[in-house]
Design an enzyme around this catalytic site. Structure first.
Site: not given
Ligand code: PAF
Length: 282
Positions: A33, A36, A185
């Site tokens: 996402h 990151h 996540s």
């Protein structure tokens, strides 16, 4: 962007990078996402040669359902990394990382005795096992970790120093959704109703930080009780812990005055999904 599934092909890709270049490394478990991606972008500020690993590390899961349900979105992940012009994506199998059982136990200097540690026995040892394996393979000059996993970051800093890895650990700020929810996540595992309940977590943390800077009369213990009650007002959420700790030792504090750096850390359950978040209080 080269995608490697084995250590052998990774070594080949690594040796084809410019001689003496410094590698920036972003270890992930995939389901990427914007949080990151912000780590990758931070890495790009340090070096042009960024390596990202995607490996759902079984050794850091102490619950087999959690491991089985962990989101896996490899194709979308690779597309996102291609857009960011990452040099190498390393997607090893479990056998590649652990050709035999990893029995190493690490001295974490008590940093795992609070927060996530007691709730997830063996978790941080498993994180350190995989990070050390990955550091040995990737040989980065810099590695990037999110502050959302505050305790993980402290443990990785500690172990990098202790094991003498020549790696600079770079802490990257937590990315939040517009409503303040920390990107994770695991958010994609929430039902719409659970997701709608989650903004109260960061709202309570932010309010606590505001209260501390306004020198409220609550002690650390009283403030953590207050934050717990705020979050638990939301029927779909249950706090597992709310701890106010010294940012270096991660030990709970009794008074505001005796510590220069203080962090509030929490884990909250929404159904079977466990969310963590934290905020700097001082
Ligand atoms: O933060 C994570 O995603 C994981 O704990 C890490 C650092 C990639 C190790 O598996």
């Amino acid at each position: 962007m080269t995608i490697c599934y084995t250590i052998e092909s990774f070594n080949k890709a690594l040796s084809s990078l410019p001689t003496n270049c410094k590698v920036g490394f972003v270890p992930t478990m995939g389901a990427l996402h914007q949080g990151h991606i912000s780590l990758v972008q931070k890495a790009k500020e340090f070096t042009n040669q960024v390596v990202v690993s995607i490996f759902v590390n079984p050794n850091q899961f102490n619950n087999s359902n959690d491991l089985a349900n962990y989101p896996r979105t490899i194709q979308e992940d690779c597309k996102k990394l291609e857009t960011e012009k990452v040099s190498i994506v390393f997607i090893p199998s479990v056998e590649e990382i652990y050709p035999k059982k990893d029995n190493r136990t690490f001295d974490l200097a008590g940093l795992d005795s609070t927060g996530e540690g007691p709730s997830r026995p063996g978790h941080f040892n498993g994180v350190v096992q995989v990070v050390s394996r990955l550091f040995n393979i990737v040989k980065p000059s810099f590695a990037f970790f999110g502050e959302k996993d505050f305790q993980q970051l402290a443990i990785i800093k500690h172990i990098t120093k202790k094991l003498n890895y020549p790696v600079e650990i770079v802490a990257c700020p937590t990315k939040r959704e517009k409503d303040g929810v920390a990107m994770s996540s695991r958010n994609m595992l929430l039902t719409p109703q659970q997701r709608a309940a989650t903004p109260i977590i960061y709202q309570s943390l932010a309010k606590a930080a505001e209260m501390v800077s306004a020198q409220n009369l609550f002690s650390p213990r009283e403030l953590s009780i207050w934050v717990t009650s705020q979050i638990n007002k939301e029927p779909l959420l249950t706090t597992e812990y709310v701890q106010i700790v010294d940012s270096n030792s991660l030990q709970p504090i009794e008074s505001w005055e005796q510590h220069n750096n203080i962090q509030l850390c929490t884990a909250v359950k929404a159904g079977s999904v466990r969310l963590i978040d934290n905020i700097k209080l001082k």
